[in-house]
Design a protein around this motif. Structure first.
Motif, short mmCIF file in Angstrom:
data_model
loop_
_atom_site.label_atom_id
_atom_site.label_comp_id
_atom_site.label_asym_id
_atom_site.label_seq_id
_atom_site.Cartn_x
_atom_site.Cartn_y
_atom_site.Cartn_z
N UNK A 110 -24.54 8.51 92.28
CA UNK A 110 -23.47 9.06 92.28
C UNK A 110 -22.42 8.52 93.11
N UNK A 111 -22.53 7.77 94.06
CA UNK A 111 -21.86 7.03 95.17
C UNK A 111 -21.39 5.47 94.24
N UNK A 112 -22.34 5.11 93.77
CA UNK A 112 -21.81 3.91 92.97
C UNK A 112 -21.03 4.37 92.02
N UNK A 113 -21.13 5.27 91.19
CA UNK A 113 -20.16 5.88 90.09
C UNK A 113 -18.83 6.19 90.45
N UNK B 271 -17.47 5.04 93.47
CA UNK B 271 -16.94 3.89 93.89
C UNK B 271 -16.28 2.93 92.75
N UNK B 272 -17.19 2.78 91.57
CA UNK B 272 -16.68 2.23 90.46
C UNK B 272 -15.40 2.86 89.93
N UNK B 273 -15.43 4.27 89.98
CA UNK B 273 -13.97 4.90 89.52
C UNK B 273 -13.03 4.95 90.26
N UNK B 274 -13.10 4.67 91.67
CA UNK B 274 -11.92 4.69 92.46
C UNK B 274 -11.45 2.99 92.88
N UNK B 275 -12.37 2.15 92.61
CA UNK B 275 -12.22 0.58 92.86
C UNK B 275 -11.81 -0.19 91.80
N UNK C 232 -7.27 2.05 85.33
CA UNK C 232 -5.86 2.23 85.40
C UNK C 232 -5.43 3.67 85.40
N UNK C 233 -5.94 4.22 86.53
CA UNK C 233 -5.55 5.80 86.55
C UNK C 233 -4.14 5.94 86.67
N UNK C 234 -3.20 5.11 86.85
CA UNK C 234 -1.68 5.23 86.51
C UNK C 234 -1.55 5.70 85.33
N UNK C 235 -2.23 4.86 84.36
CA UNK C 235 -1.79 4.99 83.09
C UNK C 235 -2.55 6.45 82.37
N UNK C 236 -3.59 6.76 83.05
CA UNK C 236 -4.36 7.96 82.51
C UNK C 236 -3.48 9.09 82.84
N UNK C 237 -2.92 9.05 84.10
CA UNK C 237 -2.03 10.27 84.51
C UNK C 237 -0.97 10.22 83.94
N UNK D 171 -9.56 1.38 77.39
CA UNK D 171 -10.40 2.06 78.12
C UNK D 171 -9.66 3.48 79.04
N UNK D 172 -8.34 3.31 79.51
CA UNK D 172 -7.71 4.53 79.88
C UNK D 172 -7.39 5.52 79.04
N UNK D 173 -7.31 5.07 77.71
CA UNK D 173 -6.65 6.25 76.90
C UNK D 173 -8.15 6.91 76.41
N UNK D 174 -9.26 6.29 76.39
CA UNK D 174 -10.71 6.80 76.16
C UNK D 174 -10.95 7.68 77.48
N UNK D 175 -10.54 7.44 78.51
CA UNK D 175 -10.54 8.47 79.88
C UNK D 175 -9.62 9.72 79.66
N UNK D 176 -8.66 9.32 78.86
CA UNK D 176 -7.78 10.68 78.70
C UNK D 176 -8.37 11.54 77.66
N UNK D 177 -8.91 11.01 76.59
CA UNK D 177 -9.63 11.85 75.71
C UNK D 177 -10.94 12.40 76.44
#
Length: 294
Positions: free
Chosen positions: A39-42, A44-48, A53-58, A256-262
């Motif tokens: 969980x920590x590794x996941x 860390x990857x999601x944040x770093x 591209x969380x800005x595009x996701x938002x 990838x950001x758009x797949x995260x949105x979905x």
């Protein structure tokens, strides 16, 4: 007979119990450590990881075409489940009727629609015009026609998705409903008849409410599954959530950001449906838990 001297003392028994529990405790802690590291590794990857591209996701979570895709997904899911429930009830009653012809037709329906991939069924309905360019209503074998419409007009992307998913869902719902009806004891039906109820009253007042306890949980799972299966409708160019996202990342190349949105939208919708399923199950399960009756 075992002598008193040969019997293990209470101290020895406690020591053996500790030896048995110790490996299990060590294994549990090792499992917890492994899960925590994963969980920590996941996280860390999601944040770093810059690829998310969380800005595009938002930016696109509430974008107009994405919201329209979400609404289309919900509409398609609701209509498909309505079709599936109606077809499922009819097919289940046909199988339980005892009539050999109706039973054969019902079993054939379930066999065919469960035996062919839903993706094939979607594409089939979408390309129905290659087999029947005109959809006609009238007397068969070259008789007079009462109604005629081009298949390309009658079978749109939405209609193809609704028919493909709905008829397929009807086969699964038929088995769920049949199993629920069979779970009701025959004595309940006999008691209803003894009270002078007509067959439709026996079914609606006595059998169906009791069968709902067995029908609701798998039906809830089917609704949640169908919400995700609507993503297959993207192959027939229906503007549901997945197709809307595909059109966007085909323009901006932010796959990838758009797949995260979905994925986030599907998670939100599934969470809402899961909560609704839990409430419906609690409603129909009232009185079935012995602890509630005390």
């Amino acid at each position: 007979m075992i002598s008193a001297e040969a019997r293990p003392s209470s101290a020895e028994l406690r020591e053996q119990a500790v030896q048995v529990r110790e490996p299990a405790r060590i294994g549990r802690w090792l499992g917890l450590v492994a899960v925590a590291l994963g969980v920590t590794w996941l996280g860390y990857q999601a944040l770093t990881n810059p690829g998310f591209k969380w800005g595009i996701v938002g930016e696109y979570m509430l974008e107009g075409s994405v919201i329209r895709g979400v609404l289309m997904t919900l509409e398609l899911t609701a209509l498909v489940m309505i079709i599936g429930a109606i077809v499922g009830v009819l097919v289940a009653l046909m199988r339980l009727s005892g009539d050999p012809v109706l039973g054969f037709v019902a079993r054939s329906y379930v066999w065919f629609f469960r035996g062919t991939p839903v993706l094939v069924q979607l594409v089939f309905w979408y390309n129905l015009s290659t087999l029947f360019p005109e959809l006609q209503l009238g007397i068969p074998f070259n008789g007079p026609k009462l109604f005629e419409i081009p298949a390309t007009v009658a079978i749109s992307s939405f209609t193809a998705a609704m028919l493909g998913l709905g008829l397929n869902e009807g086969a699964y719902m038929a088995e769920i409903i049949r199993g629920g009806l069979l779970s009701v004891d025959n004595g309940q039906t006999d008691a209803s008849r003894a009270l002078g109820h007509k067959p439709w009253q026996t079914f609606t007042i006595v059998v169906l409410p009791q069968a709902m306890r067995s029908i609701v949980p798998p039906t809830g799972n089917q609704v949640i599954g169908m919400l995700k299966y609507t993503s297959l409708a993207s192959v027939v160019a229906l503007g549901e959530l997945m197709h809307s996202v595909e059109l966007i990342y085909a323009r901006n190349f932010e796959t990838m950001p758009m797949l995260v949105v979905a994925a986030l939208w599907y998670l939100i919708l599934v969470s809402v449906l899961s909560a609704a399923q839990h409430m419906v199950e609690n409603y129909y399960g009232r009185g079935s838990n012995p602890s509630e009756a005390r």
